[in-house]
Write a protein that holds these residues in place. Structure first.
Motif, short mmCIF file in Angstrom:
data_model
loop_
_atom_site.label_atom_id
_atom_site.label_comp_id
_atom_site.label_asym_id
_atom_site.label_seq_id
_atom_site.Cartn_x
_atom_site.Cartn_y
_atom_site.Cartn_z
N MET A 259 0.89 -1.15 -0.11
CA MET A 259 -0.09 0.11 0.02
C MET A 259 0.90 1.22 -0.10
SD MET A 259 -3.07 -0.80 -0.32
CE MET A 259 -3.47 1.08 -0.33
N SER B 235 -6.74 5.84 13.33
CA SER B 235 -7.54 5.52 14.60
C SER B 235 -6.55 5.56 15.84
CB SER B 235 -8.39 4.12 14.50
OG SER B 235 -9.27 4.42 13.74
N LEU B 236 -5.36 4.79 15.79
CA LEU B 236 -4.64 4.56 16.64
C LEU B 236 -4.10 5.76 17.28
CD1 LEU B 236 -2.95 2.63 18.66
CD2 LEU B 236 -1.39 2.33 16.65
N SER C 190 -12.24 6.40 15.68
CA SER C 190 -12.35 5.44 14.99
C SER C 190 -13.47 6.04 13.76
CB SER C 190 -13.20 4.02 15.34
OG SER C 190 -14.35 4.49 15.69
N THR D 148 -4.62 5.93 -0.36
CA THR D 148 -5.92 6.09 0.53
C THR D 148 -5.33 5.72 1.97
OG1 THR D 148 -5.98 3.51 0.34
CG2 THR D 148 -7.20 4.75 -1.15
N THR D 149 -6.15 6.46 2.89
CA THR D 149 -5.71 6.53 4.12
C THR D 149 -5.79 5.23 4.91
OG1 THR D 149 -6.66 8.87 4.37
CG2 THR D 149 -6.45 7.65 6.61
N ASN D 150 -4.81 4.90 5.67
CA ASN D 150 -4.87 3.76 6.47
C ASN D 150 -5.63 3.99 7.52
OD1 ASN D 150 -4.50 1.95 8.71
ND2 ASN D 150 -2.79 0.92 7.17
N PHE D 151 -7.03 3.52 8.00
CA PHE D 151 -7.83 3.92 9.01
C PHE D 151 -7.45 3.57 10.24
CE2 PHE D 151 -10.54 4.87 5.29
CZ PHE D 151 -10.98 6.37 5.64
N ALA D 152 -6.87 2.19 10.15
CA ALA D 152 -6.38 1.86 11.37
C ALA D 152 -5.33 2.56 11.99
CB ALA D 152 -5.86 0.36 11.27
N ALA D 153 -4.38 2.90 11.28
CA ALA D 153 -3.19 3.72 11.81
C ALA D 153 -3.72 5.20 12.31
CB ALA D 153 -2.21 3.96 10.74
#
Lengths: 343, 343
Positions: free
Chosen positions: A1, A55-56, A61, A48-53
DNA sequence: CTGAAAGCGCTTACAG
DNA sequence: CTGAAAGCGCTTACAG
């Protein structure tokens, strides 16, 4: 990615600048040319944004949990639509748990409500959602908005005017000249396990209150024997009517507490040889599409379920974002009578 | 929030050990006493996993996206129930997008399908979900399982036996002696924009195929004028019947392509003074609860929607977990006739 | 005004 | 067999 770092390298800037461009942050100011270049690289490399990162890092979230009894009840679908639309407007997405489908020992609720997974929860409890299930939701530190019930604790809540709806239905039957009006459907006693806050009553009891208040206002003393409890299935409505026709002395009209039940009540009445509305008139609480499609069409009080869901999700988003919110009974739009062929 | 590090400190072990205890990992072996101590500290301090951190680290979110046209269609609720149950069995949770509710320019789909957010998607496309919307879902790198349609690309798919369902419905009417049988409901032409893979046909066309095949097998040549297109609303069924009664020469029975439409067809027939089933017999494709509750009760072919959802989510989980999967038409249980009062 | 660096909390490959 | 350390990708407080 593709990552922010890669975009930064490709555009010859630092990751800070990429992040700022992506969020329109004004903290970091950059030239228009830089902005355009970064955006071009984002497009070109397909970032595209990594949403997990995210959020952390941000401890947010952007996800709302919806915990409701059972989506197969058509009364809830407009509520879900309202939640869906409000979530979209505010940039959230929705995670779903149908409480009544969760098997014993299920970890799904924990998994959804777990730390870091959702920013808040919309809970529509019901009698079948046992108190430990409800409690586990209510104890989360993330905000919880309770719909349709008034919780025991400090959680925000939102309800609709159930007493008013039953009143509107009852008054309609009174205006048509009925003097012996029954109330049919829903559990009123021990099955309603959700313990509401001091001074508030369970949803079905609030409707019963409205029904009785309308009768009393018309100078009619409510009779206990005209209140018939049942579950919400159409078959329950049908069975109730079959018992009823055996009685000489019976109501000539019913406020039916649930749309699905009302379909069974009307079918049962026809099967028993009663004419509807002449021998038995019916008004349902809750309007659903099919009531206008069946023969005869069924009169109903339209409840603002879409609006409840929309306002509930909006309230939750506000709570998450630190705005001050206030719990209340939705007064607009009010419950609205839709007269059809059963009255 | 309590972290792994804090648990480790409280138990006097390293974070690796805590993680191992939490996951039953055998890579790190510890004494039973250590295990018990760690678990006690987890309980005592109220540790819960931070899912954002886990997702970032493992590149797995444990979330399945469900993209479907519109949940207010009662045909889809059993499918969602099936997805829900399969997700729970396999340890996933569900994120929801109702495609038809997404306004133009909505970011909700991107937000849900974004990188790191979900491990895969279950897509139930429909004619109203335009091809760019479908394409945006199908182009994700995370696995996509397509339900009810056979996609153009290499995505896995799962369908039910639509031709068989229409055949079962038509054969039932043939057995009852009808020789002039119509097919009513659904768009068959330009509105069906979803382009299926070479050699496969759109869901409504598959049903039309089954209907025509059953007629031909009985030695009856299908007539184009007995196929009536419409949308799925009950009012569309009603309107179609109203047009029909004006004709001298008309079918005596209909296979109705949709449960909701069939309610309107029956209501329209009764309103037009036809006797059901004597003047007009009706079998719906798709059984929903209300068909057994209305008067007259409506005959229907039960489609395995719950099973479709369950199998679809299971297939998706398998694809995510790297198992080899195979796309197919669900043959068990087969479409099942439920005869009621309209035939 | 801009960039380097820290750190969110987890898991796991690696060194001891 | 066990623990220390790295690193997932992001955002933002901080140093320059």
């Amino acid at each position: 990615m593709v990552t922010v770092k890669e975009i930064a390298a490709a555009a010859g800037v630092s990751p800070s600048v990429v992040s700022a461009v992506l969020h329109g942050s004004r903290h970091v100011r950059m030239s228009e040319a830089t902005r355009a270049l970064v955006l071009a690289k984002v497009e070109e490399l397909g970032y595209t944004t990594n949403f997990a990162a995210r959020s952390l890092r941000t401890a947010r979230s952007g996800v709302l949990a919806v915990v409701a009894p059972k989506l197969s009840n058509p009364v809830f679908t407009p509520m879900l639509d309202g939640i869906h639309d409000a979530a979209e407007e505010r940039g959230y997405v929705i995670m779903l748990a149908e409480a009544m489908r969760l098997v014993d020992g299920s970890r799904m609720l924990e998994r959804i409500l777990g730390h870091g997974q959702v920013d808040g929860t919309i809970l529509r409890p019901n009698a079948d959602l046992d108190s430990t299930g409800v409690r586990s939701v209510l104890q989360r530190e993330a905000p919880v908005v309770v719909l349709d019930e008034v919780p025991d604790r400090a959680q925000p809540w939102l309800a609709i005017d159930d007493a008013g709806a039953a009143r509107v239905a009852t008054e309609h039957l009174l205006e048509l000249g009925h003097t012996r009006i029954g109330f049919l459907g829903g559990w009123l006693g021990p099955h309603a396990t959700f313990r509401p806050r001091e001074g508030f009553r369970h949803i079905n009891l609030r409707r019963l209150d409205g029904y009785q208040a309308a009768l009393r206002a018309a100078g009619i003393e409510p009779r206990d024997e005209d209140v018939i409890e049942s579950d919400y299935a159409a078959s329950a409505g049908r069975a109730a009517v079959e018992r009823l026709v055996a009685l000489r002395d019976r109501p000539t009209a019913f406020v039916v507490n649930n749309a699905t039940t009302s379909v069974g009540v009307v079918a049962g009445a026809i099967a028993a040889g009663l004419r509807v509305p002449d021998d038995l008139a019916v008004v349902a609480i809750h309007d659903i599409d099919v009531l206008a499609d069946v023969t005869p069409t069924i009169s109903a009080v339209r409840m603002p379920m879409y609006e409840l869901g929309h306002a509930g999700a909006t309230l939750l988003a506000q709570a998450i974002e630190g705005e001050t919110i206030s719990s209340h009974v939705l007064t607009s739009p009010p419950p609205e009578l839709r007269r059809r062929e059963t009255t």
